[in-house]
Design an enzyme around this catalytic site. Structure first.
Site: not given
Ligand code: ZN
Length: 289
Positions: A126-127, A130, A204
């Site tokens: 997930h990170e 980004h 988010d």
């Molecule tokens: Zn996030």
């Protein structure tokens, strides 16, 4: 006679007009959050009586504290000094500031229980979603650091360094930012499949939706909607919509379109860099950054 009254508030808009009448508080001085240059000086001020390693770069510290005020910076310096005292050293080193910045900005590390292996992996991807989109998009803020160490409510963090003291933002920047925000969920879907997506992306989505709403409802950045401002911050009666049913439908559609397009772009970037992300994930998990 000869008495000067000075007062401070964060909410001048809520003051009783009686207070503001002539002869009471005559002058208003607006104090904004410190600029880069000012933050460097604030660091210098609080570090005056401390021993600091020459490798510590105050300008880089100031760059990474965009948006913080003097009290926050004092806090960063104190945390760094505490860290030095704890390990019986005398000189503040770069790693102490690193630790202090993370603690002040992102909250203390939580080392209570370790995450399950799969959850950890999900957070890592997930990170990385980004970070990789943010790194590759021209207008997104530069990526400073990714962490999958738990802090406060956050399971992971991607830390960006925003361009310094910017007052004007372009549509291109907003669009790239939305792609970056949706990168977390896009990565979950890409690496774990449609049914394994998690609740981790809700913040988010909130931020991405707000950016898109502001773009078209406030900043007049959509050609079809035009140069209007439908988001009146001062509107007292929020139940009255300033636009027609027909426009409401168009706006809903627009918001969805912008978000869908950004999500697709996010997935495309991540798909193109799948191998790289897998390698980075392995490192992130091994080292438990
Ligand atoms: Zn996030």
């Amino acid at each position: 006679t000869n008495i000067i009254v000075i007062a401070a508030t964060n909410r001048p808009d809520t003051l009783d007009p009686a207070l503001l009448r002539a002869g009471r508080f005559d002058r208003k001085v607006f104090v904004s959050v410190p600029t880069l240059e000012e933050r460097i000086q604030i660091f210098e001020y609080y570090l005056k009586s401390k021993k600091v390693d020459e490798k510590v770069n105050l300008e880089s510290l100031a760059k990474r504290t965009s948006g913080l005020v003097g009290a926050d910076i004092e806090n960063v310096v104190n945390e760094a000094a505490l860290q030095v005292a704890k390990s019986n050293r005398e000189v503040l080193e770069a790693k102490d500031f690193e630790y202090a910045l993370e603690k002040v900005i992102m909250g203390p590390e939580k080392k209570v229980k370790s995450m399950k292996e799969k959850e950890k992996k999900l957070v890592a991807y997930h990170e990385l979603g980004h970070a990789v989109t943010g790194h590759l998009l021209e207008n997104a803020d530069p990526i400073e650091k990714i962490s999958i160490v738990r802090r406060g409510h956050a399971l992971g963090v991607t830390w960006t360094t925003p361009e310094e003291d910017k007052n004007l933002y372009s549509k291109a920047k907003f669009l790239d930012e939305v792609v970056t925000l949706l990168g977390g969920r896009a990565a979950e879907e890409l690496f774990f499949g449609k049914d394994e997506i998690t609740t981790g992306a809700s913040n988010d989505f909130e931020r991405a939706t707000n950016i898109v709403k502001n773009m078209i409802l406030k900043y007049g950045m959509d050609e079809e909607i035009g140069t209007v401002n439908y988001l009146n911050d001062h509107e007292e009666n929020e139940f009255v919509r300033p636009y027609s049913e027909k426009m409401a439908e168009l706006l809903d559609q627009k918001i969805k379109n912008y978000l869908d397009t950004a999500y697709t772009k996010s997935k495309k970037i991540l798909t193109e860099n799948k191998d790289l992300i897998e390698k980075m994930c392995t490192i992130l998990l091994q080292k438990e950054y």
